[in-house]
Design an enzyme around this catalytic site. Sequence first.
Site, PDB file in Angstrom:
ATOM      1  N   PRO A  16       0.850  -1.199   0.000  1.00 46.60           N
ATOM      2  CA  PRO A  16       0.000   0.000   0.000  1.00 46.60           C
ATOM      3  C   PRO A  16       0.880   1.240   0.000  1.00 46.60           C
ATOM      4  CG  PRO A  16       0.092  -0.963   2.199  1.00 46.60           C
ATOM      5  CD  PRO A  16       0.845  -1.895   1.297  1.00 46.60           C
ATOM      6  N   CYS A 100       4.342   3.623   8.452  1.00 54.03           N
ATOM      7  CA  CYS A 100       4.560   4.840   7.674  1.00 54.03           C
ATOM      8  C   CYS A 100       5.579   5.737   8.377  1.00 54.03           C
ATOM      9  CB  CYS A 100       3.251   5.596   7.476  1.00 54.03           C
ATOM     10  SG  CYS A 100       3.481   7.137   6.535  1.00 54.03           S
ATOM     11  N   ASN A 200       9.273  -7.258   3.242  1.00 50.12           N
ATOM     12  CA  ASN A 200       9.153  -6.056   2.411  1.00 50.12           C
ATOM     13  C   ASN A 200      10.471  -5.288   2.484  1.00 50.12           C
ATOM     14  OD1 ASN A 200       7.468  -2.883   2.771  1.00 50.12           O
ATOM     15  ND2 ASN A 200       7.946  -3.903   0.873  1.00 50.12           N
ATOM     16  N   GLY A 201      10.909  -4.791   1.319  1.00 49.91           N
ATOM     17  CA  GLY A 201      12.130  -3.991   1.279  1.00 49.91           C
ATOM     18  C   GLY A 201      13.174  -4.574   0.354  1.00 49.91           C
ATOM     19  N   GLY A 224       7.083  -2.937  -3.346  1.00 50.54           N
ATOM     20  CA  GLY A 224       6.659  -1.551  -3.278  1.00 50.54           C
ATOM     21  C   GLY A 224       7.141  -0.750  -4.469  1.00 50.54           C
TER      22      GLY A 224
END
Length: 321
Positions: A16, A100, A200-201, A224
């Site tokens: 997202p 975030c 993630n990353g 992402g």
Amino acid sequence: MKIGNLTVENPLFLAPMAGVTDWAFRTVCAKLWAGVTVTEMVSSRALVYQDKKTAKLLRKNEGSLCGAQIFGNDPEIMARGARLALEISGCDFLDINMGCPMPKIANSGDGCGLMRTPELAQKIVEAVVKAVDVPVTVKCRLGWDKGSINVLEFTKRMEDAGAAMVTVHGRTRSQLYSGVADWDAIRKVKAQLSIPVVANGDITGPEAALRCAKWTGADGLMIGRSCFGDPWIFQQVKAALAGEEIPERPLLKDRIAVAVEQFRLAEQDHGEHVACLEARKHFAWYLRGVSHSGFYKQQISSLTTMEDIYRVAKEISRDLR
């Protein structure tokens, strides 16, 4: 892979991202093998106060499992916001943003700011889990900064609070998107939890995805920024993980056709004006690495109508390879 009572056939997640993963882009990515998508994050408080612009961000796409993501730092408001998000969207699961890093979010105690208050974060998950009848998931980072990495304790609290899955971005809040993602930390999270863990990353392509999957042991991978202008990355990663031949990206003219379809969908969702504003950045991303595209990127920066989009797309397909 299971997220609560949901079966995930293809555990490739589209991250997202505010201002990027609108309904149109999620729809395109789902068609190109993103197995799970998540809406842009929305404020639980704005939902409770019935902000119409916020509600519009929650449109569920077809073609994949789809989660609604909310943020906030008040357990009661988050619980009410979660119920509203699901009523509005009909999404398959509810994701809580605790990752975030943007100052206006994190410095207010929302997003990654919740990693500084793990007890409050746990209460939020407990409240949301009680409030909704779909799986609740959490996205977080390694911690606030290098001196306060607490992802192991934090994710254990999330599991204890009833989270059905956690996604870990392998950077701290202070790193933003710089430096190298720490897959070792994600591996440690996976080793200690019984719920699914998504990595993630720095999943920049099929080779990186294979390395990440093997090293972390993660149940799923979240992509992402690497998908900007390149939704075919999901197709390539899926093939790599299956041990199949990695497909080439389509020819430029075919990639441009997909871009135009995305902008048509955006027009349906937002109207022409907003669709053209969004197209200015997305269209430029579709041209990344394309030789001699500077002239058209200049034109793209001032798109104002769908006719402009169709004209530029036609000229690019005619002139560039």
